[in-house]
Design a protein around this motif. Sequence first.
Motif, PDB file in Angstrom:
ATOM      1  N   VAL A 196       0.793  -1.096  -0.022  1.00 48.43           N
ATOM      2  CA  VAL A 196       0.151   0.087   0.012  1.00 48.43           C
ATOM      3  C   VAL A 196       0.852   1.382  -0.064  1.00 48.43           C
ATOM      4  N   VAL A 197       1.783   1.401   0.811  1.00 49.36           N
ATOM      5  CA  VAL A 197       2.525   2.531   0.890  1.00 49.36           C
ATOM      6  C   VAL A 197       3.599   2.783  -0.459  1.00 49.36           C
ATOM      7  N   GLN A 198       4.032   1.728  -0.966  1.00 46.90           N
ATOM      8  CA  GLN A 198       4.674   1.824  -2.135  1.00 46.90           C
ATOM      9  C   GLN A 198       3.855   2.231  -3.350  1.00 46.90           C
ATOM     10  N   LEU A 199       2.718   1.588  -3.479  1.00 42.89           N
ATOM     11  CA  LEU A 199       1.640   2.069  -4.596  1.00 42.89           C
ATOM     12  C   LEU A 199       1.315   3.662  -4.541  1.00 42.89           C
ATOM     13  N   ALA A 200       1.236   3.921  -3.203  1.00 38.77           N
ATOM     14  CA  ALA A 200       0.715   5.377  -3.008  1.00 38.77           C
ATOM     15  C   ALA A 200       1.930   6.408  -3.423  1.00 38.77           C
ATOM     16  N   ILE A 201       3.138   6.002  -3.039  1.00 39.50           N
ATOM     17  CA  ILE A 201       4.420   6.861  -3.286  1.00 39.50           C
ATOM     18  C   ILE A 201       4.476   6.802  -4.838  1.00 39.50           C
ATOM     19  N   SER A 202       4.468   5.843  -5.511  1.00 33.96           N
ATOM     20  CA  SER A 202       4.608   5.766  -6.869  1.00 33.96           C
ATOM     21  C   SER A 202       3.464   6.437  -7.731  1.00 33.96           C
ATOM     22  N   GLY A 203       2.255   6.233  -7.042  1.00 32.65           N
ATOM     23  CA  GLY A 203       1.340   7.160  -7.853  1.00 32.65           C
ATOM     24  C   GLY A 203       1.444   8.517  -7.705  1.00 32.65           C
ATOM     25  N   MET A 204       2.063   8.935  -6.604  1.00 34.58           N
ATOM     26  CA  MET A 204       2.151  10.535  -6.482  1.00 34.58           C
ATOM     27  C   MET A 204       3.403  10.835  -7.354  1.00 34.58           C
ATOM     28  N   CYS A 205       4.318   9.818  -7.482  1.00 40.11           N
ATOM     29  CA  CYS A 205       5.488  10.255  -8.235  1.00 40.11           C
ATOM     30  C   CYS A 205       4.943  10.409  -9.884  1.00 40.11           C
ATOM     31  N   THR A 206       3.996   9.555 -10.240  1.00 37.19           N
ATOM     32  CA  THR A 206       3.322   9.545 -11.534  1.00 37.19           C
ATOM     33  C   THR A 206       2.816  10.957 -11.598  1.00 37.19           C
ATOM     34  N   ALA A 207       2.134  11.243 -10.764  1.00 34.96           N
ATOM     35  CA  ALA A 207       1.279  12.582 -10.647  1.00 34.96           C
ATOM     36  C   ALA A 207       2.042  13.824 -10.894  1.00 34.96           C
ATOM     37  N   LEU A 208       3.295  13.681 -10.522  1.00 41.77           N
ATOM     38  CA  LEU A 208       4.162  14.818 -10.347  1.00 41.77           C
ATOM     39  C   LEU A 208       4.955  15.237 -11.813  1.00 41.77           C
ATOM     40  N   VAL A 209       5.034  14.204 -12.566  1.00 45.51           N
ATOM     41  CA  VAL A 209       5.696  14.167 -13.964  1.00 45.51           C
ATOM     42  C   VAL A 209       5.926  15.458 -14.408  1.00 45.51           C
ATOM     43  N   PRO A 210       4.585  16.206 -14.465  1.00 47.77           N
ATOM     44  CA  PRO A 210       4.475  17.337 -15.357  1.00 47.77           C
ATOM     45  C   PRO A 210       5.284  18.558 -14.587  1.00 47.77           C
ATOM     46  N   PHE A 211       5.475  18.529 -13.195  1.00 44.72           N
ATOM     47  CA  PHE A 211       5.924  19.618 -12.649  1.00 44.72           C
ATOM     48  C   PHE A 211       7.422  19.308 -12.340  1.00 44.72           C
ATOM     49  N   ILE A 212       7.830  17.937 -12.277  1.00 46.81           N
ATOM     50  CA  ILE A 212       9.430  17.815 -11.859  1.00 46.81           C
ATOM     51  C   ILE A 212      10.197  18.005 -12.890  1.00 46.81           C
ATOM     52  N   LEU A 213       9.728  18.154 -14.511  1.00 47.66           N
ATOM     53  CA  LEU A 213      10.708  18.419 -15.691  1.00 47.66           C
ATOM     54  C   LEU A 213      11.327  19.593 -15.483  1.00 47.66           C
ATOM     55  N   SER A 214      10.799  20.720 -14.719  1.00 47.80           N
ATOM     56  CA  SER A 214      11.554  21.775 -14.691  1.00 47.80           C
ATOM     57  C   SER A 214      12.561  21.824 -13.362  1.00 47.80           C
ATOM     58  N   ALA A 215      12.756  20.883 -12.744  1.00 47.18           N
ATOM     59  CA  ALA A 215      13.504  20.984 -11.687  1.00 47.18           C
ATOM     60  C   ALA A 215      15.045  20.729 -11.802  1.00 47.18           C
ATOM     61  N   PRO A 216      15.890  21.018 -11.205  1.00 47.70           N
ATOM     62  CA  PRO A 216      17.344  20.768 -11.521  1.00 47.70           C
ATOM     63  C   PRO A 216      17.689  19.368 -11.226  1.00 47.70           C
ATOM     64  N   PRO A 217      18.957  19.043 -12.123  1.00 51.34           N
ATOM     65  CA  PRO A 217      19.226  17.748 -12.258  1.00 51.34           C
ATOM     66  C   PRO A 217      19.180  16.791 -11.040  1.00 51.34           C
ATOM     67  N   VAL A 218      19.937  17.514  -9.924  1.00 55.80           N
ATOM     68  CA  VAL A 218      20.005  16.832  -8.620  1.00 55.80           C
ATOM     69  C   VAL A 218      18.607  16.573  -7.979  1.00 55.80           C
ATOM     70  N   GLY A 265      17.090  13.798 -10.341  1.00 48.74           N
ATOM     71  CA  GLY A 265      17.705  12.412 -10.074  1.00 48.74           C
ATOM     72  C   GLY A 265      17.124  11.796  -8.623  1.00 48.74           C
ATOM     73  N   LEU A 266      16.998  12.689  -7.607  1.00 45.01           N
ATOM     74  CA  LEU A 266      16.369  11.972  -6.533  1.00 45.01           C
ATOM     75  C   LEU A 266      15.102  11.493  -6.593  1.00 45.01           C
ATOM     76  N   TYR A 267      14.308  12.072  -7.387  1.00 44.98           N
ATOM     77  CA  TYR A 267      12.796  12.006  -7.889  1.00 44.98           C
ATOM     78  C   TYR A 267      12.822  10.759  -8.448  1.00 44.98           C
ATOM     79  N   LEU A 268      13.795  10.598  -9.429  1.00 42.65           N
ATOM     80  CA  LEU A 268      13.899   9.222  -9.929  1.00 42.65           C
ATOM     81  C   LEU A 268      14.244   7.729  -9.046  1.00 42.65           C
ATOM     82  N   LEU A 269      14.927   8.272  -8.370  1.00 44.40           N
ATOM     83  CA  LEU A 269      15.412   7.049  -7.489  1.00 44.40           C
ATOM     84  C   LEU A 269      14.210   6.515  -6.629  1.00 44.40           C
ATOM     85  N   ILE A 270      13.463   7.796  -5.987  1.00 44.91           N
ATOM     86  CA  ILE A 270      12.160   7.364  -5.238  1.00 44.91           C
ATOM     87  C   ILE A 270      11.297   6.889  -6.057  1.00 44.91           C
TER      88      ILE A 270
END
Length: 420
Positions: A309-331, A334-339
Motif C-alpha cells: 500500500v505504501v509503495q503503491l501510494a508513493i509511486s502514484g504520487m510520483c506519476t502525478a508529479l511528472v509534469p511538474f518535476i521536468l523543470s527541477a534541477p538535475p539533482v 535524479g532524487l525523484y527518479l530514485l524514489i
Amino acid sequence: MTKKSAYSASSASYSPFTFGQKSISVKTLPAQTLSNLHLLVIVLAQFAGTSLWFAGNAILADLQPLLGTTTLNGWITSAVQLGFIVGTLVYSLYGIADRFPSARVFLVSVVLAAGFNLLFLALPLRAEWVLMSRFGTGFFLAGVYPVGMKIAADWFRPVLGRAMGFLVGALVLGTAFPHLIRGLGGALPYAEVLLSVSGLAVVGGLLLFVVVPSKLVINRRNRLSTDAFRYLFKPGDLRAGTLGYFGHMWELYTVWAFLPVLFALYAQQHPDFSFNRSVWTFVAMAVGFLGCAGGGFLALRVGSRRVAVVQLAISGMCTALVPFILSAPPVLFGLYLLIYGITISGDSPQLTTLVSANAPLDNRGSVLTLLTCIGFSITIVSIQLMAWVLNQTDQAPWAFCLLVPGPVLGVWGLVSKTKL
C-alpha cells in the motif's frame, strides 16, 4: 549422476544437487525451505531469463533508422506483452506449471524465449519479423517469470515476502540490463547485444535446472481447466492482492516503456545538461531492486499488505508529479527518479506474495500464471493509450497522469479489505 527424489515420505532430508519426483500424497509433503544459496540461484536465473524482456527496446534506436520508421516504441513493447499474455493463458489453461517439474518448465521455456529473441537476425530485417520475434520471446517468458515465482512459493513459504522481494527484484534488474549493455557498449552492434542477452538467459536456465529441485508434481490433470479464474477472484486476501497487482501493472510497464520520452522531455528543458539516457534508464529501472528486496525484509515485520500500500501510494504520487518535476534541477530530478524507481517496482513482490500465499497448493502455478496474464493484458491497453495520447499531443507531459488511476485502484483494493 543418478537422479534421486528430493522427498521421502518418512524423511525431510534434502541434498541440494538431487532433483526429480516421487509419487506421494499431498498431505505428506514436508514443509521444507531451501538454503539461501538456492534462493540466490533462483534469483540469478530469473535475472538472466527476464533480461530478454526489454532487449528489443534497448536496440530500438539502432533498428528504427534501418526500418525507416519512428513508431515502433509502443509496438515493440506491446508485442512482448501480447506474446506473454497469450503464453500465460496457454500455460494456465493447460496447467503446465503444475503438471510438470518447475525447473524443467523454466529451462525449456527460457531456451525457446532466447531463440525467438534472435529470430529476426536470421531473417530479412523487416518490422513484421522484429515484432514476431518479440511476440515469441514474450510467449515463452510465460514459463520463466511466473514459474520462477512458483518455485519460490514452493520452497520459501515461511519467508515468502523476502524471497519474492529478491525474485521480483531480479526481474527488475533483468528487464533493465539490456539498457546498461547499450549505454556502456556505445557502438556495440545490436546483434551482439541480442546474442549477449540470449546467452545469459540460457546459462541462467541451465544453472537453475542443475541446482534447484522441483517439488512433487501433485496435479496431473490432462484437460483444460478454468479453476484458476475462480480462485483468483474469490473474495478475501487473494482478491485484494489481485486488485492491487492489476492497479500496479497499469502503471509500471508503461512508465518503463516511456522512460526515454520522459528523459527527452527533460532534456528539452535543460539543454545544457548532458547525460547518457540509456544508463539513466537502466538506473531508473534497476533501483527497483532496492524497493523489492528492502520491502521483502520489511514485510517480515509489518506484513506484505502494508508494504504494498505504501509503495503503491508513493509511486502514484510520483506519476502525478511528472509534469511538474521536468523543470527541477538535475539533482532534484535524479532524487525523484530514485524514489520513483524504488517504489514503482517495490510493491510487486508483496502483491504477488498475497496472491501466492493464498492460492490453493495444487493450482498455485496456474493462479500465478493467470494473474500475470491478466496483468500484462492491462499493460497493453495502458501502453497503447499512452502512445496514442503522446502522439496526439506532441508528447505532452501530462499524458503520464493517465497512469495515476492504476495506483489508486490498487490502494483501494488493498485497503478496502482490511485497514492498515
